[in-house]
Design a protein around this motif. Sequence first.
Motif, short mmCIF file in Angstrom:
data_model
loop_
_atom_site.label_atom_id
_atom_site.label_comp_id
_atom_site.label_asym_id
_atom_site.label_seq_id
_atom_site.Cartn_x
_atom_site.Cartn_y
_atom_site.Cartn_z
N ASP A 252 0.84 -1.19 0.00
CA ASP A 252 0.00 0.00 0.00
C ASP A 252 0.88 1.25 0.00
O ASP A 252 1.30 1.72 1.06
CB ASP A 252 -0.91 0.01 1.22
N PRO A 253 1.15 1.82 -1.18
CA PRO A 253 2.00 3.01 -1.23
C PRO A 253 1.37 4.22 -0.53
O PRO A 253 2.05 5.19 -0.25
CB PRO A 253 2.17 3.27 -2.73
N ASN A 254 0.09 4.13 -0.20
CA ASN A 254 -0.58 5.22 0.53
C ASN A 254 -0.69 4.92 2.02
O ASN A 254 -1.49 5.53 2.72
CB ASN A 254 -1.98 5.45 -0.05
N ALA A 255 0.12 4.00 2.50
CA ALA A 255 0.11 3.64 3.92
C ALA A 255 0.43 4.87 4.77
O ALA A 255 1.06 5.82 4.30
CB ALA A 255 1.11 2.53 4.20
N ASP A 256 0.01 4.82 6.00
CA ASP A 256 0.26 5.93 6.92
C ASP A 256 1.75 6.21 7.00
O ASP A 256 2.57 5.28 7.05
CB ASP A 256 -0.29 5.58 8.31
N LEU A 257 2.10 7.47 7.02
CA LEU A 257 3.51 7.88 7.05
C LEU A 257 4.24 7.38 8.30
O LEU A 257 5.45 7.18 8.27
CB LEU A 257 3.62 9.40 6.95
N SER A 258 3.51 7.16 9.37
CA SER A 258 4.15 6.68 10.59
C SER A 258 4.74 5.28 10.39
O SER A 258 5.71 4.92 11.06
CB SER A 258 3.18 6.70 11.77
N ILE A 259 4.17 4.50 9.48
CA ILE A 259 4.73 3.17 9.20
C ILE A 259 6.10 3.32 8.54
O ILE A 259 7.06 2.65 8.92
CB ILE A 259 3.77 2.33 8.32
N ALA A 260 6.18 4.23 7.57
CA ALA A 260 7.47 4.47 6.92
C ALA A 260 8.49 4.98 7.93
O ALA A 260 9.66 4.57 7.91
CB ALA A 260 7.31 5.46 5.77
N ALA A 261 8.06 5.85 8.82
CA ALA A 261 8.98 6.39 9.84
C ALA A 261 9.44 5.28 10.79
O ALA A 261 10.61 5.24 11.17
CB ALA A 261 8.30 7.50 10.62
N ALA A 262 8.55 4.36 11.15
CA ALA A 262 8.92 3.26 12.04
C ALA A 262 9.95 2.35 11.38
O ALA A 262 10.92 1.92 12.02
CB ALA A 262 7.68 2.46 12.44
#
Length: 127
Positions: A20-30
């Motif tokens: 999901d390229p539109n996943a919540d940004l906090s997931i990318a930060a984690a």
Amino acid sequence: MIGCDYPEGEQYAARALELDPNADLSIAAAVALQMLKRGDARAARELTSEYMASSPRKDPALELTYMLASAMLGEKDEARRIWKTMATGYGLTENSSPREVLDQWIDNPTLVTEILTVFDRSGIFKK
């Protein structure tokens, strides 16, 4: 899962980002924070840059991991620029302590401690 030290948490989060390229940004930060904890600043910087460029909004966790990755890669001026923006965004100064800034949006003391450890390793405030 990452916050609970689940061994495969990073893998699941990275897979979620792939699906999901539109996943919540906090997931990318984690995921980026896990990369930084392992010392992989380049991968963390690439991941955060990608999500920051494609997001219509700012995310403090993503900015933080970008800033830490930049510092770890020796780009101290860029890291300090981001830090100043983050601190002033919370009504603080660029001379505010990392804990003071982090406490503005992170309620989990364990997470703050983990980030402060990476912060120390980044050497952002060392000349």
